[in-house]
Write a protein that holds these residues in place. Structure first.
Motif, mmCIF file in Angstrom:
data_model
loop_
_atom_site.group_PDB
_atom_site.id
_atom_site.type_symbol
_atom_site.label_atom_id
_atom_site.label_comp_id
_atom_site.label_asym_id
_atom_site.label_seq_id
_atom_site.Cartn_x
_atom_site.Cartn_y
_atom_site.Cartn_z
ATOM 1 N N GLN A 187 0.842 -1.200 0.000
ATOM 2 C CA GLN A 187 0.000 0.000 0.000
ATOM 3 C C GLN A 187 0.875 1.247 0.000
ATOM 4 O OE1 GLN A 187 -2.777 -0.405 3.242
ATOM 5 N NE2 GLN A 187 -3.856 -2.068 2.247
ATOM 6 N N GLU A 194 -3.518 3.961 -4.871
ATOM 7 C CA GLU A 194 -4.686 3.134 -4.551
ATOM 8 C C GLU A 194 -5.701 3.233 -5.690
ATOM 9 O OE1 GLU A 194 -8.143 2.767 -1.092
ATOM 10 O OE2 GLU A 194 -6.653 4.365 -0.961
ATOM 11 N N ASP A 225 -9.188 0.636 3.456
ATOM 12 C CA ASP A 225 -7.905 -0.057 3.504
ATOM 13 C C ASP A 225 -7.455 -0.641 2.161
ATOM 14 O OD1 ASP A 225 -5.637 -0.898 4.916
ATOM 15 O OD2 ASP A 225 -6.504 -2.871 5.268
ATOM 16 N N TRP A 226 -7.562 0.122 1.086
ATOM 17 C CA TRP A 226 -7.112 -0.288 -0.246
ATOM 18 C C TRP A 226 -7.835 -1.544 -0.738
ATOM 19 C CZ3 TRP A 226 -2.132 1.075 -2.934
ATOM 20 C CH2 TRP A 226 -1.593 2.278 -2.472
ATOM 21 N N ALA A 261 -5.001 -1.783 -6.210
ATOM 22 C CA ALA A 261 -3.893 -0.859 -6.459
ATOM 23 C C ALA A 261 -3.704 -0.698 -7.963
ATOM 24 C CB ALA A 261 -2.609 -1.404 -5.835
#
Length: 153
Positions: free
Chosen positions: A88, A107, A128-129, A133
């Motif tokens: 991340q 992200e 939280d992603w 990505a």
């Protein structure tokens, strides 16, 4: 070294176009995944959105929270990663198979299109992603479902 595997590959030839799930693909610096419209680097562009990745575990958690059983490809991500937590952090490098290297750029925030697919999908992909990505291609090659994925940096 942490490793996982490539569990799925998908591409779409145009914006809002149908998703094609495939078992192997060529990846290049100038075009990203062959046949995927987002991979082409535009003149003066940096290619920050060439490839999108999502974790199988994050997709499963989102589906459990939503109470749905949608195929991962409706997320419109290119690569489904299994057994590895995606970095991340912008600048982290992933290696896939023998030759392909991707640099995480940002992200992949879920868009309003997710709400068109299923009410509440955008919300369950936001923390939280969980939506995945985005990455740029550092080195190209061929990849296939089942290939090993490693975090290099």
């Amino acid at each position: 070294m942490m490793t996982g595997r490539l569990a799925g590959i998908a591409r779409h030839a145009r914006s809002r176009g149908p998703i094609e799930v495939i078992d192997h693909v060529s990846v290049s610096l100038k075009g990203g995944l062959a046949g995927d419209f987002r991979g082409a680097v535009r003149p003066g562009g940096k290619g920050k959105r060439q490839v999108s990745l999502i974790e199988a575990g994050d997709w499963a958690a989102a589906m459990a929270e939503l109470g749905a059983d949608l195929h991962w490809s409706v997320r419109r991500a290119n690569l489904l990663v299994e057994g590895l937590d995606l970095p991340q952090t912008a600048g982290a490098v992933l290696a896939i198979g023998r030759d392909v290297r991707l640099e995480i750029t940002v992200e992949c925030d879920p868009c309003s299109r997710m709400e068109e697919i299923a009410p509440g999908l955008k919300a369950v992909l936001t923390p939280d992603w969980r939506g995945g990505a985005l990455a740029r291609v550092l080195s190209g090659g061929d990849i296939a479902v089942g290939d090993e994925i490693r975090i290099e940096e």
